[in-house]
Structures are given as structure tokens and as C-alpha cells.
Motif scaffolding. Sequence first.
Motif, PDB file in Angstrom:
ATOM      1  N   ARG A  38       0.843  -1.193   0.000  1.00  0.00           N
ATOM      2  CA  ARG A  38       0.000   0.000   0.000  1.00  0.00           C
ATOM      3  C   ARG A  38       0.878   1.243   0.000  1.00  0.00           C
ATOM      4  NH1 ARG A  38      -2.662  -0.451   6.084  1.00  0.00           N
ATOM      5  NH2 ARG A  38      -0.748   0.015   7.280  1.00  0.00           N
ATOM      6  N   GLN A  39       0.302   2.310  -0.521  1.00  0.00           N
ATOM      7  CA  GLN A  39       1.007   3.589  -0.552  1.00  0.00           C
ATOM      8  C   GLN A  39       0.037   4.693  -0.212  1.00  0.00           C
ATOM      9  OE1 GLN A  39       3.135   4.457  -4.185  1.00  0.00           O
ATOM     10  NE2 GLN A  39       4.463   5.890  -3.109  1.00  0.00           N
ATOM     11  N   ALA A  40       0.311   5.349   0.894  1.00  0.00           N
ATOM     12  CA  ALA A  40      -0.497   6.482   1.327  1.00  0.00           C
ATOM     13  C   ALA A  40       0.088   7.757   0.740  1.00  0.00           C
ATOM     14  CB  ALA A  40      -0.522   6.559   2.847  1.00  0.00           C
ATOM     15  N   PRO A  41      -0.695   8.827   0.616  1.00  0.00           N
ATOM     16  CA  PRO A  41      -0.189  10.073   0.049  1.00  0.00           C
ATOM     17  C   PRO A  41       1.027  10.578   0.801  1.00  0.00           C
ATOM     18  CG  PRO A  41      -2.567  10.141   0.234  1.00  0.00           C
ATOM     19  CD  PRO A  41      -2.130   8.892   0.921  1.00  0.00           C
ATOM     20  N   GLY A  42       2.081  10.879   0.055  1.00  0.00           N
ATOM     21  CA  GLY A  42       3.287  11.425   0.661  1.00  0.00           C
ATOM     22  C   GLY A  42       4.168  10.412   1.360  1.00  0.00           C
TER      23      GLY A  42
END
Length: 114
Positions: A38-42
Motif C-alpha cells: 500500500r502507498q499512502a499520500p506522501g
Amino acid sequence: QVQLVESGGGLVQAGGSLRLSCAASGSIFRANVMGWYRQAPGKQRELVATMYSGGRTTYTDSVKGRFTISGDNAKNMVYLQMNSLKPEDTAVYYCRIVIQREYWGQGTQVTVSS
């Protein structure tokens, strides 16, 4: 060549559940590793859950006891069951499979509201 398509993301309230699905265009029977990232904003992309060819699974500490990775070789599917979701689980979730080389899906957005 294997193509991966994730689905099942969406908007859910904290404490809710979602099941992500990853459909592979080809057989995943010989997959060495199947995983969800997963990749969250920033933030950098992080490993969430992994399933190895022998069935062993691993999870990042923040999702242990809440998320479950599974696979269905007959259907060429990989799943991520996510329970007790928290706002910090908000991210784009990606499926990754390694069969001689790695393959990635395009991602599916999961948003958890407080």
C-alpha cells in the motif's frame, strides 16, 4: 506475461471491513510470492502482507490480527481481507506476484473515514 487487476477498494467507516481481490490473467500456480502493498499520500510504498508458495504468510505489524491474505490457484485470485479498518489504513493498495519476475497491478483506493 501476467496481468493483475485489483478490485474491492472503496470508502468505509472506521471499524468496517473490505475484501480486496487481485485477478491474474494467467496461472499463478507457480507463483513464488504473492503480496499486497500500500502507498499512502506522501509516503513510500510499504509491504502489507505476503504469502509464500508453501502457504506461509507474513504481515506488517500494524495489520496483524486484522488483515488476512489468501489465494485461490484454481481461480488465479489473491485476496486481502481487511477487518477493523482504521483511518491510517487509507492508501492505494497494490497486488504483487512473483513468477520468475515480478508483476504489479494498477492499484485500488481504500479510504477509511473516522
